[in-house]
Design a protein around this motif. Structure first.
Motif: not given
Length: 157
Positions: A24, A27-29, A31-33, A35-36, A41, A109
């Motif tokens: 994750m 490969h992911d933003a 914020d998405d990490v 969220f998932e 945070q 980011q």
């Protein structure tokens, strides 16, 4: 009688293991990490003497913590590679260090958030910590006033 979860039970409850979290982060933003994966945070002072602060995404219970920490210096610049750590209050169970390219991408980011938070950063207190903190053993040593490194090399855990 309190029954302690096993490591496997904790990871199953969190829903993400080390490998999935690393994928994750690659490969992911960010914020998405969060969220998932994360239940926390935060931007805070680091317990490690070689870092000023860390950007943290973590999940924890009373005994275990699975975290991603991205270190930064007193100016908010990236201060080393990000790390993923599965730990208990006393030791590292498993740890992975991200490469600098991925760490830098994540830093880009969150760098504005880091800059905004720098004047108000605070640390953790283990005295009333009901949850296992990310870098828990380092916080315990820091609050005890010791400068010795806990078991394990800080660069790999």
């Amino acid at each position: 009688m309190i029954i302690m979860k096993t490591q496997s039970e904790f990871l199953e409850e969190v829903g993400v293991d080390m490998e999935a979290l690393e994928e994750m982060l690659r490969h992911d933003a960010i914020d998405d990490v969060f969220f998932e994966f994360g239940s926390r945070q935060d931007l805070k002072l680091s317990a490690r003497p070689s870092e000023h602060g860390v950007y943290e995404i973590s999940d924890a219970d009373e005994n275990y913590s699975l975290s991603f920490l991205l270190p930064f210096d007193k100016n908010g610049a990236l201060a080393g590679p990000g790390r993923i750590t599965f730990e208990d209050r006393l030791s590292v169970i498993e740890s992975r260090v991200l490469d600098m390219e991925v760490s830098h991408e994540i830093w880009t980011q969150v760098k504005e958030e880091i800059q905004e938070a720098l004047p108000d950063l605070s640390g953790e207190s283990t005295s009333d910590a009901s949850l296992c903190l990310a870098d828990h053993r380092f916080w315990v040593l820091k609050q005890a006033g010791e400068t010795a490194s806990p078991t394990g090399s800080p660069s790999t855990c």
